[in-house]
Design an enzyme around this catalytic site. Structure first.
Site, PDB file in Angstrom:
ATOM      1  N   THR A 199      29.378  40.888   9.286  1.00 43.26           N
ATOM      2  CA  THR A 199      30.049  41.409  10.418  1.00 43.26           C
ATOM      3  C   THR A 199      30.153  40.486  11.771  1.00 43.26           C
ATOM      4  O   THR A 199      30.822  40.831  12.436  1.00 43.26           O
ATOM      5  CB  THR A 199      29.454  42.882  10.964  1.00 43.26           C
ATOM      6  OG1 THR A 199      28.059  42.549  11.290  1.00 43.26           O
ATOM      7  CG2 THR A 199      29.668  43.699   9.544  1.00 43.26           C
ATOM      8  N   CYS A 222      27.391  36.118   9.637  1.00 40.75           N
ATOM      9  CA  CYS A 222      26.774  37.002   8.903  1.00 40.75           C
ATOM     10  C   CYS A 222      28.101  37.881   8.330  1.00 40.75           C
ATOM     11  O   CYS A 222      29.359  37.369   8.436  1.00 40.75           O
ATOM     12  CB  CYS A 222      25.739  37.585   9.524  1.00 40.75           C
ATOM     13  SG  CYS A 222      26.235  38.848  10.747  1.00 40.75           S
ATOM     14  N   ASP A 232      23.794  34.029   7.139  1.00 34.71           N
ATOM     15  CA  ASP A 232      22.788  34.495   5.882  1.00 34.71           C
ATOM     16  C   ASP A 232      23.694  34.629   4.833  1.00 34.71           C
ATOM     17  O   ASP A 232      24.998  33.869   4.802  1.00 34.71           O
ATOM     18  CB  ASP A 232      22.549  35.879   6.504  1.00 34.71           C
ATOM     19  CG  ASP A 232      23.787  37.047   6.317  1.00 34.71           C
ATOM     20  OD1 ASP A 232      24.718  36.560   6.364  1.00 34.71           O
ATOM     21  OD2 ASP A 232      23.455  38.191   6.687  1.00 34.71           O
TER      22      ASP A 232
END
Ligand code: RB5
Length: 145
Positions: free
Chosen positions: A66, A64, A7
């Protein structure tokens, strides 16, 4: 072939991982996104995991902020065993014992040096099979419940 996606939090790290794997002559498909684009991590998890379940990709890497959102989404998909890794031991043993087919990393958690080593371990470590196969099969059975 390794399918890789991210992302917006993971674009720079994703590109570094792709370059690293290609330098090792590992075939990689970049599922996106590019710098400046936005993407909801469940959509990218679906895209990358779809390439694994269809047989186009052997394994996947999802990045992403985390690594957690990607792993939550990926593990909803039948046939996917995704592991968030932040250190070497987990990256090694999730291949040896869990036959993980997706590595999730957090670009806001691990630096690029560590991330490349985790990716290297993940792609180069073979599943041990044996007694671990039965346990992986038990995971698959849970998908039917
Ligand atoms: C995006 O800001 C962030 O929420 C996402 O990258 C990820 O960390 C979710 O688990």
């Amino acid at each position: 072939m390794i399918a890789i996606g991210c992302d917006h939090a993971g674009v720079e790290l994703k590109d570094e991982v792709i370059n690293f794997l290609r330098e090792k002559n590992i075939e990689v498909t970049d599922c996106g996104i590019k710098s400046g684009e936005k993407c909801d991590y469940p959509d990218m998890a679906e895209k990358v995991c779809g390439m694994i379940t269809s047989g186009e990709a052997e394994k996947g890497i999802l990045i992403c902020g985390t690594g957690i959102g990607m792993s939550m989404a990926a593990n909803k998909i039948k046939g996917i065993r995704a592991a968030v890794c932040t250190e070497h031991f987990s990256a090694k043993y999730t291949r040896l014992h869990n036959d993980a087919n997706v590595l999730c990393m957090g670009a806001r958690v691990v630096g690029p040096g560590l991330a490349l080593e985790l990716a290297d371990i993940f792609v180069s470590t073979e599943f041990e099979g044996g007694r671990h196969q039965r346990r992986v099969d038990l995971i698959s059975k849970l998908e039917e419940k």
